[in-house]
Motif scaffolding. Sequence first.
Motif, PDB file in Angstrom:
ATOM      1  N   MET A   1       0.804  -1.204   0.000  1.00 26.17           N
ATOM      2  CA  MET A   1       0.000   0.000   0.000  1.00 26.17           C
ATOM      3  C   MET A   1       0.850   1.273   0.000  1.00 26.17           C
ATOM      4  N   ALA A   2       2.154   1.117   0.046  1.00 28.28           N
ATOM      5  CA  ALA A   2       3.030   2.286   0.108  1.00 28.28           C
ATOM      6  C   ALA A   2       2.846   3.199  -1.101  1.00 28.28           C
ATOM      7  N   ASP A   3       2.675   2.601  -2.284  1.00 22.61           N
ATOM      8  CA  ASP A   3       2.480   3.415  -3.487  1.00 22.61           C
ATOM      9  C   ASP A   3       1.176   4.188  -3.411  1.00 22.61           C
ATOM     10  N   LYS A   4       0.133   3.537  -2.918  1.00 16.82           N
ATOM     11  CA  LYS A   4      -1.171   4.196  -2.803  1.00 16.82           C
ATOM     12  C   LYS A   4      -1.114   5.313  -1.767  1.00 16.82           C
ATOM     13  N   ILE A   5      -0.429   5.072  -0.669  1.00 19.05           N
ATOM     14  CA  ILE A   5      -0.288   6.104   0.364  1.00 19.05           C
ATOM     15  C   ILE A   5       0.440   7.314  -0.216  1.00 19.05           C
ATOM     16  N   HIS A   6       1.530   7.072  -0.914  1.00 16.65           N
ATOM     17  CA  HIS A   6       2.293   8.166  -1.514  1.00 16.65           C
ATOM     18  C   HIS A   6       1.434   8.942  -2.514  1.00 16.65           C
ATOM     19  N   ALA A   7       0.691   8.235  -3.351  1.00 14.51           N
ATOM     20  CA  ALA A   7      -0.155   8.894  -4.345  1.00 14.51           C
ATOM     21  C   ALA A   7      -1.237   9.730  -3.672  1.00 14.51           C
ATOM     22  N   LEU A   8      -1.862   9.181  -2.640  1.00 16.00           N
ATOM     23  CA  LEU A   8      -2.921   9.933  -1.953  1.00 16.00           C
ATOM     24  C   LEU A   8      -2.362  11.141  -1.207  1.00 16.00           C
ATOM     25  N   LYS A   9      -1.181  11.001  -0.621  1.00 16.09           N
ATOM     26  CA  LYS A   9      -0.576  12.138   0.072  1.00 16.09           C
ATOM     27  C   LYS A   9      -0.280  13.273  -0.899  1.00 16.09           C
ATOM     28  N   SER A  10       0.013  12.916  -2.141  1.00 15.07           N
ATOM     29  CA  SER A  10       0.326  13.917  -3.156  1.00 15.07           C
ATOM     30  C   SER A  10      -0.909  14.555  -3.766  1.00 15.07           C
ATOM     31  N   SER A  11      -2.007  13.794  -3.820  1.00 15.18           N
ATOM     32  CA  SER A  11      -3.177  14.281  -4.544  1.00 15.18           C
ATOM     33  C   SER A  11      -4.366  14.659  -3.666  1.00 15.18           C
ATOM     34  N   ASP A  12      -4.363  14.277  -2.416  1.00 16.47           N
ATOM     35  CA  ASP A  12      -5.520  14.493  -1.542  1.00 16.47           C
ATOM     36  C   ASP A  12      -5.062  15.204  -0.267  1.00 16.47           C
ATOM     37  N   ALA A  13      -5.396  16.490  -0.150  1.00 17.00           N
ATOM     38  CA  ALA A  13      -4.953  17.290   0.993  1.00 17.00           C
ATOM     39  C   ALA A  13      -5.498  16.738   2.308  1.00 17.00           C
ATOM     40  N   HIS A  14      -6.730  16.232   2.298  1.00 27.93           N
ATOM     41  CA  HIS A  14      -7.319  15.666   3.516  1.00 27.93           C
ATOM     42  C   HIS A  14      -6.528  14.434   3.958  1.00 27.93           C
ATOM     43  N   PHE A  15      -6.210  13.559   3.024  1.00 28.03           N
ATOM     44  CA  PHE A  15      -5.430  12.359   3.346  1.00 28.03           C
ATOM     45  C   PHE A  15      -4.047  12.750   3.851  1.00 28.03           C
ATOM     46  N   ALA A  16      -3.418  13.708   3.219  1.00 27.85           N
ATOM     47  CA  ALA A  16      -2.086  14.156   3.635  1.00 27.85           C
ATOM     48  C   ALA A  16      -2.130  14.695   5.060  1.00 27.85           C
ATOM     49  N   ARG A  17      -3.167  15.446   5.398  1.00 26.21           N
ATOM     50  CA  ARG A  17      -3.304  15.982   6.746  1.00 26.21           C
ATOM     51  C   ARG A  17      -3.476  14.849   7.755  1.00 26.21           C
ATOM     52  N   LEU A  18      -4.318  13.864   7.418  1.00 21.11           N
ATOM     53  CA  LEU A  18      -4.527  12.713   8.295  1.00 21.11           C
ATOM     54  C   LEU A  18      -3.219  11.943   8.513  1.00 21.11           C
ATOM     55  N   ALA A  19      -2.481  11.730   7.442  1.00 19.08           N
ATOM     56  CA  ALA A  19      -1.219  10.992   7.531  1.00 19.08           C
ATOM     57  C   ALA A  19      -0.212  11.746   8.398  1.00 19.08           C
TER      58      ALA A  19
END
Length: 64
Positions: free
Chosen positions: A1-19
């Motif tokens: 899931m590391a690739d998906k996490i990286h992609a979401l952190k780059s494209s989704d501000a809400h996900f990046a904030r949660l992470a």
Amino acid sequence: MADKIHALKSSDAHFARLADEYHQVNRDVHRAEANIEPTDDLHEQELRKKRMALKDEIFRLLSA
């Protein structure tokens, strides 16, 4: 899931904030458990609950 996490952190501000918040809370829990920054049991328990809620939300977003 590391690739998906990286992609979401780059494209989704809400996900990046949660992470980022999860990372900080996880660090706070570790520091409390290791007595690097001692805290009372209630505060440590609240930190663990917050970490679990963040982890559940992150997993929900990754599973969507």
